[in-house]
Design a protein around this motif. Sequence first.
Motif, PDB file in Angstrom:
ATOM      1  N   UNK A 461       0.936  -1.226   0.111  1.00 55.55           N
ATOM      2  CA  UNK A 461      -0.055  -0.162  -0.086  1.00 55.55           C
ATOM      3  C   UNK A 461       0.854   1.286   0.148  1.00 55.55           C
ATOM      4  N   UNK A 462       1.776   1.223   0.846  1.00 55.34           N
ATOM      5  CA  UNK A 462       2.709   2.227   0.627  1.00 55.34           C
ATOM      6  C   UNK A 462       3.434   2.606  -0.567  1.00 55.34           C
ATOM      7  N   UNK A 463       3.871   1.599  -1.483  1.00 56.05           N
ATOM      8  CA  UNK A 463       4.383   1.676  -2.616  1.00 56.05           C
ATOM      9  C   UNK A 463       3.307   2.224  -3.726  1.00 56.05           C
ATOM     10  N   UNK A 465       0.753   4.208  -3.010  1.00 49.79           N
ATOM     11  CA  UNK A 465       0.742   5.523  -2.504  1.00 49.79           C
ATOM     12  C   UNK A 465       1.787   6.435  -3.261  1.00 49.79           C
ATOM     13  N   UNK A 468       1.043   6.731  -6.828  1.00 45.46           N
ATOM     14  CA  UNK A 468       0.067   7.748  -7.076  1.00 45.46           C
ATOM     15  C   UNK A 468       0.755   9.021  -6.874  1.00 45.46           C
ATOM     16  N   UNK A 469       1.514   9.354  -6.164  1.00 42.11           N
ATOM     17  CA  UNK A 469       2.270  10.607  -6.157  1.00 42.11           C
ATOM     18  C   UNK A 469       2.743  11.202  -7.538  1.00 42.11           C
ATOM     19  N   UNK A 504      -5.786   0.557  -3.698  1.00 45.63           N
ATOM     20  CA  UNK A 504      -4.711   1.274  -4.359  1.00 45.63           C
ATOM     21  C   UNK A 504      -4.257   0.953  -5.551  1.00 45.63           C
TER      22      UNK A 504
END
Lengths: 1036, 223
Positions: A461-463, A465, A468-469, A504
């Motif tokens: 999920x962090x990756x 996100x 998405x940046x 995500x």
Amino acid sequence: MGLTLTRAAQWTTSSSGTAKLESTPLNESLLKEILEFVEKIGSKSPQEAEHVFEEPLQWNTTLVASHFKKGYNTRGSTVKSNEKDSEGNPLLQLSPPSLYVRNFSQLSKLLHVAKDRKLQEVQACLEENRDPMVNILGWNFISKLDRTRSPPEVPIDASEKDVKVKLFILLQDIDKKILNKLVAEISEQVQLDPTIVTKEVELFKQCCTEGEERLLKSLRYTSDFEFSNGCRAPLWRQALGEICYLVIEPCDGEILNITCSSAGVFLNAGFQQEGDESHYERKSDFYEDLASLLKNRSPHFAENINKQVVDGEERGRAQKSEKQQENIVHQWERLQRALYGRKKCDTCQRWRNLGVLTVCGPAEEEKARKSSVEKKRPGARSRMKAELSASYSPGHLSSQRTKTSAGAVVEEQFSESSSETEEEEEQPERRSETNPDLPSEYWQIQKLVKYLKAADQTVTVLVLCAMMELDLTKETCQLAIQDLGGLEVLLNLLDTNDIRCKIGSLKILTKISQNGFLRQTIVHMRGLQRMVNNLDSPVKELQALAAETIANVAKDRRARRTVRHHGGIRKLVKLLDCIHDSANLRANMEKDLEVARCGASALWSCSKSSKNKEAIRKAGGIPLLGRLLRSPQENMLIPVVGTLQECASQESYRVAIQTEGMIEDLVKNLRRDNDELQMLCASAIFKCAEDKRTRDLVRSNKGLQPLVSLLAKADNKQLLAAATGAIWKCSFSMKNVAIFQESKALQTLIGLLTDQPEDVLVNVVGALGQFAQKPANKTAICNGGGIKALINLLNGTNQALLVNVTKAVGACATEKDNVAIIDQLDGVRLVWSLLKNPSTEVQSSAAWALCPCIENAKDAREMVLFLIGGLELIVHLLKSTNNEVRTSICAVVAKLAKDKEILGVLTDRGVVSLLAELINTTDNRLRCYLAEAIGHCCMWRNNRASFGEYGAVGPLVRYLESKDTSVLMSTAMALYQLSKEPSNIITMHEEGVVQQLIHLTGSDDSKLQEFAAGCLRNIRLLSLANQRAACSNENP
Amino acid sequence: MTEMSAKTRKTIQTQAENLSKKVEHFTKAEIECLIQHFNSLLADQVSRGKAAHGLDRGRFRGILQNVFGLTNAMMMDGVFRCFDKDGDGTVTVEEWIRGHAVFLRGTLDERMKYCFQVYDLNDDKYISKEEIFHMLKQSFIKQPTEEDPDEGLKEVVEITMKTMDHDHDSLLSFEDFKKSVQAENLLLEAFGTCLPDPMVISQIIKCINLSFLSDVQADNVYF
């Protein structure tokens, strides 16, 4: 100029004394540029040239007193210029070997004096004045421009300042100019980048095996830490273009300490002790890659490398090699490709930094400056210091933006130019149309994809996100995700159980699926199936996102079919069912509505296939769409109305839209101030208003007025097309026309006849054709200049448009006065020539238009006979297989045959036999016009007989069985004409015509009575004559 | 439940009465149900011969694992820390209810506060890179190409920090965290699962509601 010097010029690295400019082609061209600038400044901007430098530029010259002549005061070996500054100091002073110059005009004169040695002079001057800007403008001025630079501010005289600023701008301009030129020059030279180096190193690592065949004993990096940009060199060395350091132990010879820099590969002094900077120094020439350096240094390597590669390749071809070997070959090929054709690079990394100067903002710059100041240490870094002390120009520091903004910034610089090698050499055959510049995001995405593959759900999920940046709307990013295997991972995530990962992944997929190329790949990878599977998740957000992504992906036919085949339509329709009456679900309402909105969007995309329309209907989608149509939110209404208008091409939907009261809502939404929504509503009405009841509903819901007002938005062509379309269809009801006219629609429509796209014109002309059914409007169209525009449109090629134009012209021609205008504008000829159009629709509608033209022409004979070949065309079209064409041509023939002379020509062309051939038709309309044509052709006696001979009479009599009054009428007329020929009467009588004619005499229509009676009379007359003849025969 | 004595029922009702004033999101009936559940869990613990005024860490972790499907040990410790407001090593009935309020019906704000607290391992009101690294340590499964698997993780931490650390102090304050989560809800459980799955939530809520279906007022239901 300062910038050019500190950043672009290539200084020698010798640590002793003053630095020298290396003699490289780049430096040379740089010097030439500066020289040219100085020489011209005197004439170009005299005021600035006269400005006295704050500090004289001073250097050791090779010029001697004897060189100076006019304008100089020579005394022994010293020379002083005659010109002096305000304090009386000479502007130029030579006291060998030193030379002092105090302004540009003197400099320029000096260069003139130096003649062929001027280049050397410029070089010497620049070498000894490493910061000429400070000399010229003064420290204070510079520091004023650049607050962060030290000493205290001193007020500067205003007028002087003015000149200074001008001079400063001038210098900056030339600076920029030179830099741009140099950047253009060096950008042709492609350089090494971290990926290539890493690949090469990886490859050689595999060669460090045991045994005889090995190429190298060992190979290792000096540092295990790899920056995000792929470099391993310390950041401050990265700024100089160095990528990483290697220690390689070849099979023969001593250990090699190697520096890989963007400029090439070279040997360094080796790491003796930590903190000693001297080991960075270059000890060998630049090699273009690691392999060439090794080949040069290690004979063993050179000998074996080729063997290994050849071996590997052979084994690869034989398809029995181990995976690793295959890998080597593959990598080799790639590497060779990547390196092949690369020019020998000996430029400095600093050049590259020039490319990003402009993107460096002031904030970053300042941060970077601080960090670099912190790092400033005495000793071997004198070069760095020199750069620092000269760093006043905006953007200068980008190469030193190191510590704080770390990886990303440096990476940006690297990828900026390194990208070229990568993309150009590795992927041209795959996608030649893509931009050869790989953005920094490419590397970022590469890393993120790598992490995605190795992470658990939390990190995934962090990756995601982080992904998405990035700017996922950029095509380069989208393609990078696909090319680097990210798409596959994202789609695989949809099969997992982790809701957050799915969300995500879908968030990214919705964005990147804007790209058509990726959509195809998604379909290929069974992406739609997985999205459809997620549609019945209990998590609303997931449902919504899945539907939204489907909406994006299902843009081509194959994708839409896939959605249907996997039960997606049913699931999507289910999403629409969000309005629950129970009050306790209020809190969830918003989420539900979002789900429904996304579902509707997906259905909208899917509804472009007719089978999907059917599927939506079967799944019970229509009432749900109808319910959502009452929603107040525009973002909901757009996909809902979009779906409805798309589906309205089907009869079942049109009926439903009418019967379920959706017209009311569509009309209501026409009034909303949202172009897209208005367009979709108008388009839905356009498609539905073929039905009379629907048209009436539009009127009773007061929908006509808003349609007209949409015509004001003439700039939005889509909207205009939909609105005019709706007006056209609605104007099939004359009551509607009346209302349209109240809002002056006619004038507006006439105004829209020019300069519009064809789809608008079709509708406008169609509407005008309907409006022209009212006699008053016919004149209005002709007088309002409409007819001229209409006739102009006859020259077009769009068949739909031509059909409508001919209809409109035909409608206008029913007014006698108009025909003259039309004929004058050459309209009749144009319409006539449309009979040659391949489209039967155009043919028939042109023929229909001709009828009133012929009928109302002042001198039809002249008009028609003037059209050479026109009559042949008419006769020829009677052979058409299309009933509508035949019918319309019969009508034309009927009109034409009224003129005896024309009839003669027609008869000569064989019209009689052709008409007779049509007699067996069952089409009532054709029968009607055919009978009429036959009737009119009977004006010539011969023709009457011919019809009989061709056997047309018998079938014609049978037309009388028809219940259609117009058929009866024209048949009666034709029979009356034919009955003038006795042989025909016999045939008629045999067919039992008398009974039917007697019946017709009882008709309400006096004309019909007349024809029937006339025919009976002829029959009677014949039979009387017969009887008489018989009598006379019996009693001679 | 049926064989419950009148006295216990009475106690539970008063308890529920009190708690329903203190804790949001639950009706009295629901609280009663939760208390009963708590009591039954406690009874298990008592039968094993321990003090009875609250659930201890081990028991609590067991519940988290079996009922709420949380598996990460570090996260479970964090959750326990958050439930156990007074830090006495046990979760009392009130703490239990309060925790459930966030678990089952917490607003985004409440959940953010809760998650932040879980992630703030040393309770200094900031989440540091080291803490993140620590929490994610187990998260990289395999890294065949990479020599050092931590390298990739470090990078992920850096990237995450860059997007979440709005004031650029290399520490995540609650403000930073809040801002980030509001911009991207997925970041709520950024550093480990510490809330139950939505499915689990809806199941539990169904359980609570089913037992007191008649008492539930339609308009009191938030979820």
